[in-house]
Design an enzyme around this catalytic site. Structure first.
Site, mmCIF file in Angstrom:
data_model
loop_
_atom_site.group_PDB
_atom_site.id
_atom_site.type_symbol
_atom_site.label_atom_id
_atom_site.label_comp_id
_atom_site.label_asym_id
_atom_site.label_seq_id
_atom_site.Cartn_x
_atom_site.Cartn_y
_atom_site.Cartn_z
ATOM 1 N N SER A 124 131.388 81.475 29.531
ATOM 2 C CA SER A 124 130.376 82.336 30.437
ATOM 3 C C SER A 124 129.694 81.141 31.857
ATOM 4 O O SER A 124 129.960 80.285 31.915
ATOM 5 C CB SER A 124 129.177 82.518 29.480
ATOM 6 O OG SER A 124 128.142 81.578 29.950
ATOM 7 N N TYR A 148 124.574 76.580 22.856
ATOM 8 C CA TYR A 148 125.588 77.738 22.375
ATOM 9 C C TYR A 148 126.464 77.069 24.441
ATOM 10 O O TYR A 148 128.061 77.303 23.830
ATOM 11 C CB TYR A 148 124.732 78.753 23.385
ATOM 12 C CG TYR A 148 124.985 79.857 24.080
ATOM 13 C CD1 TYR A 148 126.162 80.743 23.281
ATOM 14 C CD2 TYR A 148 125.597 80.245 25.442
ATOM 15 C CE1 TYR A 148 127.150 81.764 23.697
ATOM 16 C CE2 TYR A 148 126.015 81.522 26.018
ATOM 17 C CZ TYR A 148 127.333 81.356 24.879
ATOM 18 O OH TYR A 148 128.003 82.589 25.346
ATOM 19 N N LYS A 152 130.680 76.622 24.449
ATOM 20 C CA LYS A 152 131.909 77.359 25.594
ATOM 21 C C LYS A 152 132.496 76.511 25.909
ATOM 22 O O LYS A 152 134.034 76.402 26.420
ATOM 23 C CB LYS A 152 131.413 78.153 26.394
ATOM 24 C CG LYS A 152 130.352 79.119 25.417
ATOM 25 C CD LYS A 152 131.803 80.314 25.324
ATOM 26 C CE LYS A 152 130.781 81.393 24.984
ATOM 27 N NZ LYS A 152 132.272 82.819 23.766
ATOM 28 N N PHE A 177 129.242 86.108 34.547
ATOM 29 C CA PHE A 177 127.676 85.853 34.959
ATOM 30 C C PHE A 177 126.578 86.734 34.293
ATOM 31 O O PHE A 177 126.852 86.901 32.787
ATOM 32 C CB PHE A 177 127.647 86.167 36.503
ATOM 33 C CG PHE A 177 127.795 84.562 37.177
ATOM 34 C CD1 PHE A 177 129.705 84.678 37.343
ATOM 35 C CD2 PHE A 177 127.481 84.422 37.744
ATOM 36 C CE1 PHE A 177 129.984 83.729 37.821
ATOM 37 C CE2 PHE A 177 127.595 82.611 38.545
ATOM 38 C CZ PHE A 177 128.791 82.410 38.452
HETATM 39 P P1 NAD Z 1 128.787 90.774 21.233
HETATM 40 O O1 NAD Z 1 127.547 90.073 19.401
HETATM 41 O O2 NAD Z 1 128.084 92.425 21.374
HETATM 42 O O3 NAD Z 1 130.114 90.916 20.245
HETATM 43 C C1 NAD Z 1 130.676 89.770 20.168
HETATM 44 C C2 NAD Z 1 131.151 90.822 18.704
HETATM 45 O O4 NAD Z 1 131.886 89.144 17.524
HETATM 46 C C3 NAD Z 1 130.266 90.944 18.072
HETATM 47 O O5 NAD Z 1 130.931 92.322 17.648
HETATM 48 C C4 NAD Z 1 130.769 90.184 16.540
HETATM 49 O O6 NAD Z 1 130.101 90.866 15.182
HETATM 50 C C5 NAD Z 1 131.109 89.079 16.360
HETATM 51 N N1 NAD Z 1 132.134 88.162 16.047
HETATM 52 C C6 NAD Z 1 131.097 86.823 15.555
HETATM 53 N N2 NAD Z 1 131.565 86.383 15.310
HETATM 54 C C7 NAD Z 1 132.449 86.554 14.342
HETATM 55 C C8 NAD Z 1 133.262 85.956 13.440
HETATM 56 N N3 NAD Z 1 132.891 84.266 13.395
HETATM 57 N N4 NAD Z 1 134.845 86.653 12.910
HETATM 58 C C9 NAD Z 1 134.620 88.172 13.885
HETATM 59 N N5 NAD Z 1 133.706 88.443 14.478
HETATM 60 C C10 NAD Z 1 132.474 87.858 14.814
HETATM 61 O O7 NAD Z 1 128.457 89.978 22.639
HETATM 62 P P2 NAD Z 1 128.887 90.318 23.816
HETATM 63 O O8 NAD Z 1 127.775 90.032 24.832
HETATM 64 O O9 NAD Z 1 129.654 91.524 23.958
HETATM 65 O O10 NAD Z 1 129.836 89.085 23.772
HETATM 66 C C11 NAD Z 1 131.318 88.458 23.699
HETATM 67 C C12 NAD Z 1 131.507 86.727 24.217
HETATM 68 O O11 NAD Z 1 131.143 86.829 25.520
HETATM 69 C C13 NAD Z 1 131.060 86.281 23.236
HETATM 70 O O12 NAD Z 1 131.597 85.351 23.109
HETATM 71 C C14 NAD Z 1 129.511 85.453 24.169
HETATM 72 O O13 NAD Z 1 129.827 83.928 24.029
HETATM 73 C C15 NAD Z 1 130.543 86.107 26.199
HETATM 74 N N6 NAD Z 1 129.146 86.248 26.979
HETATM 75 C C16 NAD Z 1 128.487 87.011 26.903
HETATM 76 C C17 NAD Z 1 127.853 87.108 27.845
HETATM 77 C C18 NAD Z 1 127.055 88.603 27.945
HETATM 78 O O14 NAD Z 1 125.585 87.794 28.480
HETATM 79 N N7 NAD Z 1 126.421 89.321 27.066
HETATM 80 C C19 NAD Z 1 127.462 86.817 28.794
HETATM 81 C C20 NAD Z 1 128.389 85.245 28.663
HETATM 82 C C21 NAD Z 1 129.885 85.146 28.201
HETATM 83 C C1 WQD Z 2 117.732 86.738 33.833
HETATM 84 C C2 WQD Z 2 116.431 86.280 33.996
HETATM 85 C C3 WQD Z 2 114.756 85.152 32.936
HETATM 86 C C4 WQD Z 2 113.783 88.532 29.717
HETATM 87 C C5 WQD Z 2 121.913 84.201 29.459
HETATM 88 C C6 WQD Z 2 122.384 83.057 28.661
HETATM 89 C C7 WQD Z 2 123.387 83.199 29.326
HETATM 90 C C8 WQD Z 2 123.951 84.102 29.188
HETATM 91 C C9 WQD Z 2 123.978 85.407 29.671
HETATM 92 C C10 WQD Z 2 125.898 84.640 27.913
HETATM 93 C C11 WQD Z 2 115.586 85.024 33.829
HETATM 94 C C12 WQD Z 2 114.572 86.656 33.922
HETATM 95 C C13 WQD Z 2 114.296 87.967 31.123
HETATM 96 C C14 WQD Z 2 112.761 88.498 30.038
HETATM 97 C C15 WQD Z 2 112.150 87.645 32.156
HETATM 98 N N1 WQD Z 2 125.110 84.585 27.554
HETATM 99 N N2 WQD Z 2 113.943 87.577 31.714
HETATM 100 N N3 WQD Z 2 111.517 88.480 31.187
HETATM 101 O O1 WQD Z 2 119.418 83.726 31.128
HETATM 102 O O2 WQD Z 2 120.247 84.552 33.579
HETATM 103 O O3 WQD Z 2 121.785 84.219 30.667
HETATM 104 O O4 WQD Z 2 122.914 85.372 29.042
HETATM 105 O O5 WQD Z 2 126.743 83.121 27.847
HETATM 106 O O6 WQD Z 2 124.588 82.084 28.481
HETATM 107 O O7 WQD Z 2 121.903 82.219 29.099
HETATM 108 O O8 WQD Z 2 119.934 86.069 31.627
HETATM 109 O O9 WQD Z 2 118.622 88.119 30.912
HETATM 110 O O10 WQD Z 2 117.970 86.341 29.801
HETATM 111 O O11 WQD Z 2 117.710 86.622 32.052
HETATM 112 O O12 WQD Z 2 112.043 87.398 32.634
HETATM 113 O O13 WQD Z 2 111.843 89.381 29.331
HETATM 114 O O14 WQD Z 2 114.938 86.910 33.878
HETATM 115 O O15 WQD Z 2 113.968 83.764 32.729
HETATM 116 O O16 WQD Z 2 115.214 84.636 35.290
HETATM 117 P P1 WQD Z 2 120.318 84.294 31.811
HETATM 118 P P2 WQD Z 2 118.625 87.043 30.286
#
Ligand code: NAD
Ligand code: WQD
Length: 338
Positions: A124, A148, A152, A177
């Site tokens: 992330s 969190y 990572k 991102f």
């Molecule tokens: P998500 O919660 O939709 O998907 C994660 C999946 O992992 C879920 O289906 C959950 O049931 C499964 N899971 C969690 N713990 C588990 C375990 N111990 N064993 C087996 N399955 C398990 O989330 P996502 O948005 O699809 O994110 C996927 C990955 O990408 C995550 O590692 C997250 O940290 C990373 N990521 C997400 C974002 C985002 O904004 N969505 C941004 C950056 C990184």
């Molecule tokens: C985006 C913008 C908020 C909600 C998070 C995690 C990051 C990554 C992605 C996994 C910011 C604003 C949000 C709301 C708002 N996840 N906002 N009102 O914070 O960039 O990143 O998700 O790795 O680790 O921190 O994403 O979608 O929460 O926020 O004004 O109700 O929207 O302040 O400027 P963020 P976000």
């Protein structure tokens, strides 16, 4: 290739499953369903015309992982499984270290036991912490600001040590991102439990009337309109980035590589609100609210390394992100009403 997707029924994993199948791979989902629904498997079948096996299991269960890898002749793993709610990680850090860090250790151990040493890991942009310069390239110093993010970073460091210890490992660390949007079919997308933490699902639910108004967290940042700026990337582009990264690590010399997956373009919260309203013909009531703890003013990627080394760049614009998010939200509404 035969590819195991841990967390494969989740938001990003399910989109990557469709992209891998389109590219000719076979996928197996391994998920404990902690934050997803087994019905996603039926939707993947509807989208791809291919039956996708689901192994319901936890990545902390090495025997279950070894069984799944042996049963499906797995050659590579894409590791999405993890918990991702920043606020929850502050309140319950042990849960995050156990699930994310111990879970990944269990996974790499099981992979080594099975001789599977090719892996793509979901990292992330949160690992960059407070940006020291923009756009963020992969050489920017890392510094997590919450548990969190620290999970990572710890996993990235663990994977680097593993790659250094054994020249057979091929590892891609992808720093996402802000993934948003949904598959064109409207069948899969992001459907968080409870009140969404992230901006786009919150906007979609306000548009659908499921929430009253958006709170815009902070309007006095040093940004063009005072609201926070982020690099939103369409989840279908993100998915294609995984296919490109897997191809690259299979073809290149072994080792560990790190790539940002972003667009390089920043949009503010109010940009997002206005685009969503314009593209979908809906109103998003909002009010300006105080800053959210831990937020940074601006965060966006340099996507140059991925462009040069993977031949991948994001193709879909903000309008496509907003349209597909709304289309998925309406599919959910239809499902819920019958
Ligand atoms: P998500 O919660 O939709 O998907 C994660 C999946 O992992 C879920 O289906 C959950 O049931 C499964 N899971 C969690 N713990 C588990 C375990 N111990 N064993 C087996 N399955 C398990 O989330 P996502 O948005 O699809 O994110 C996927 C990955 O990408 C995550 O590692 C997250 O940290 C990373 N990521 C997400 C974002 C985002 O904004 N969505 C941004 C950056 C990184
Ligand atoms: C985006 C913008 C908020 C909600 C998070 C995690 C990051 C990554 C992605 C996994 C910011 C604003 C949000 C709301 C708002 N996840 N906002 N009102 O914070 O960039 O990143 O998700 O790795 O680790 O921190 O994403 O979608 O929460 O926020 O004004 O109700 O929207 O302040 O400027 P963020 P976000």
């Amino acid at each position: 290739m035969n590819i195991l997707l841990t967390g494969g029924t989740g938001y990003i994993g399910s989109h990557v499953a469709t992209a891998l199948i389109s590219a000719g791979h076979q996928v197996v989902c391994f998920d404990n369903l902690a934050n997803s629904d087994a019905a996603v498997i039926d939707r993947l079948a509807a989208i791809t015309g291919t039956a996708v096996p689901l192994v319901v299991g936890d990545i902390r269960d090495g025997d279950a992982l070894r069984g799944a890898m042996a049963d499906h002749d797995v050659e590579a793993v894409i590791h999405f499984a993890g918990l991702k709610a920043v606020g929850e990680s502050v309140a319950e850090p042990m849960k995050y270290y156990d699930n994310n860090v111990r879970g990944t250790l269990s996974l790499v151990q099981a992979m080594a036991d099975c001789g599977v040493k090719t892996m793509v890991f979901s990292s992330s942009a949160t690992v960059y912490g407070q940006p020291q310069y923009l756009p963020l390239d992969e050489n920017h110093p890392t510094a997590a600001t919450n548990p969190y993010g620290r999970t990572k970073l710890m996993i990235e460091e663990m994977l680097a040590d593993i790659a250094a210890s054994d020249p057979e490992w091929r590892i891609a660390t992808l720093r996402y991102f802000n993934p948003v949007g949904a598959h064109d079919s409207g069948l899969i997308g992001e459907n968080p439990n409870g009140i969404p933490n992230n901006l786009m699902p919150f906007i979609s639910r306000v548009a659908a009337g499921r929430l009253n108004e958006l709170s815009v967290f902070g309007s006095d940042y040093d940004t063009p309109d005072g609201t926070g700026v982020r690099d939103y990337i369409h989840v279908v582009d993100l998915a294609d980035g995984h296919v490109a990264a897997l191809d690259a690590i299979v073809q290149a010399a072994p080792g560990l590589s790190t790539w940002n997956l972003g667009t390089g373009q920043g949009y503010s919260v109010l940009d997002m609100v206005r685009a969503f309203e314009r593209v979908n013909g809906v109103r998003i009531p909002y009010r300006l609210a105080p800053r959210r703890d831990g937020d940074v003013a601006s965060c966006y990627a340099s996507p140059e390394r991925a462009a040069q080394e993977l031949g991948w760049t994001a193709q879909r614009d903000l309008d496509a992100m907003c349209a597909s998010s709304w289309s998925f939200e309406r599919t959910l509404a239809m499902r819920n009403t019958g």
